[in-house]
Enzyme design. Structure first.
Site, PDB file in Angstrom:
ATOM      1  N   HIS A 106       0.879  -1.105   0.025  1.00  0.00           N
ATOM      2  CA  HIS A 106       0.100   0.060   0.157  1.00  0.00           C
ATOM      3  C   HIS A 106       0.813   1.086  -0.078  1.00  0.00           C
ATOM      4  O   HIS A 106       1.321   1.676   1.066  1.00  0.00           O
ATOM      5  CB  HIS A 106      -0.924   0.091   1.072  1.00  0.00           C
ATOM      6  CG  HIS A 106      -1.897   0.884   1.264  1.00  0.00           C
ATOM      7  ND1 HIS A 106      -3.295   0.971   1.549  1.00  0.00           N
ATOM      8  CD2 HIS A 106      -1.945   2.492   1.127  1.00  0.00           C
ATOM      9  CE1 HIS A 106      -3.909   1.959   1.548  1.00  0.00           C
ATOM     10  NE2 HIS A 106      -3.408   2.761   1.196  1.00  0.00           N
TER      11      HIS A 106
ATOM     12  N   ASP B  69       1.372   2.577   3.797  1.00  0.00           N
ATOM     13  CA  ASP B  69       0.530   3.877   3.243  1.00  0.00           C
ATOM     14  C   ASP B  69       1.639   4.904   2.645  1.00  0.00           C
ATOM     15  O   ASP B  69       1.356   6.185   2.987  1.00  0.00           O
ATOM     16  CB  ASP B  69      -0.376   4.349   4.359  1.00  0.00           C
ATOM     17  CG  ASP B  69      -1.502   5.235   3.702  1.00  0.00           C
ATOM     18  OD1 ASP B  69      -1.709   5.316   2.360  1.00  0.00           O
ATOM     19  OD2 ASP B  69      -2.167   5.809   4.405  1.00  0.00           O
TER      20      ASP B  69
END
Length: 372
Positions: A61, A276
């Site tokens: 991610h 992230d």
């Protein structure tokens, strides 16, 4: 050709000190003693008391071309570089779009993925973003999957978030079944990474989309699952009842959460951690107004690995959420990612046993970090 001599490895299972022969981008031989005659090759010799090697980390991610924008153009986060990931032992990344699928697009993301590949880091991407119906490159999400090798699925699709599109369970199920079939055609697994927000409905749409058994839960990967206690409880139920995967966003509390999950579940066989990286870390008030925004760091997998070892996890168990499980969740294990074995990608991080500092990173057969 590159020969690594006398190097203890975790494949991820523990293996004693052995020789590793790398040919091009692949590991072509693992053996107690490898000797070569009549060919040119480079050799690095290791002290088995001071070094060990693990498969390169997999970050499932990452906002490779930046994220953010929730507070206006000035809050857009920067793009990433291959070097900052490789320096952290991350040799494989999955790029995606988030809130902003308007000023950032998929052709730019695809170009970035290919640029990362040219720098010897394995890279893929997802089509779509927070919004539904999703935006694509070919104007069809199944065509994106089938015709573009780098695309592994859809994401991050916002669920239970005020920045999303209130995706219903039936819409999610239809999209996921399309991606599953496109994966069959293209030889990929086909996944939807579901951004989980703070809204009270939580993972309800995911449970409903899989309740009749038509859609295997493994095609839906809820991410940011540790953002609140209720969501984490649903994530545990997702694993126990649906045998699906969950993804945690690396933070200072990740090691504690993983320790609790191992106690609750007995293992971490369905738990991923991602960074992230380069995405936005926004803080909103009760009215939904942006109060603060920072860019996510990219070193969370390395910090998690070290933190788990300090917590008393063995190396094989510590590799699961940052390497072994992401490879399975995304279908990359089909191509040998997440392990060190013959014919697997020659991507590994070599640590100093005493300091737990990275001394060498080899990615797709290239020495990209060398601190020996």
């Amino acid at each position: 050709m590159l020969l690594l001599k006398n190097l203890p490895i975790y494949s991820p299972a523990k293996i004693g000190a052995i020789d590793i022969l790398i040919c091009g981008q692949k590991i072509c031989k693992l053996s107690k003693e490898i000797t070569l005659e009549g060919v040119e090759y480079d050799t690095i010799r290791f002290d088995p008391e001071k070094h060990f090697a693990v498969p390169g980390f997999i970050d499932g991610h990452v906002h490779l071309i930046g994220g953010g924008g929730e507070g206006g153009y000035i809050t857009r986060t920067r793009e990433g570089t291959p070097e900052e990931f490789l320096n952290c032992g991350t040799t494989a990344v999955l790029g995606l779009l988030g809130t902003d699928g308007i000023t950032r697009d998929h052709t730019s993301l695809l170009a970035k993925v290919r640029a990362f590949r040219e720098k010897h880091i394995s890279a893929w991407m997802l089509t779509g973003s927070y919004r539904y119906p999703i935006k694509t490159i070919t104007d069809d999400h199944m065509k994106d999957m089938v015709l573009i090798p780098e695309i592994l699925g859809v994401g991050e699709l916002a669920i239970a978030d005020h920045r999303g599109s209130s995706v219903t369970a039936s819409e999610l199920k239809r999209l996921a079944l399309d991606i599953r079939v496109a994966g069959m055609i293209s030889g990929k697994k086909g996944v939807i990474v579901c951004h989980m927000g703070n809204a009270t409905e939580g993972m309800t749409a995911l449970f409903k989309a899989t309740d009749d058994g038509t859609l295997p839960a493994s095609h839906l990967i809820p991410t940011h699952v540790s953002r609140n206690e209720k969501l984490l409880e649903e994530g545990i139920r997702w694993i126990k009842e649906k045998h699906g995967f969950i993804d945690l966003t690396a933070s200072e509390k990740t090691v504690k959460v993983l320790d609790e999950l191992k106690r609750e579940l007995g293992n971490l066989d369905n738990v991923c951690v991602s960074t992230d990286g380069l995405g936005s870390l926004p803080v909103f008030d009760k009215q939904g107004n942006l109060k603060e925004l920072k860019a996510s760091p990219v070193d969370g997998l390395l910090k998690t690995f070290k933190g788990l070892l300090e917590q008393g996890f063995n190396i094989e168990e510590a590799l699961k959420p940052i390497c072994t499980v992401p490879a399975k969740a995304l279908g990359l294990n089909k191509w040998g990612y997440g392990s060190l074995s013959e014919n697997s990608p020659a991507s590994l991080a070599i640590f100093n046993t005493e300091t737990l500092e990275i001394e060498v990173v080899i990615s797709l057969g290239e020495i990209v970090v060398n601190n020996l």
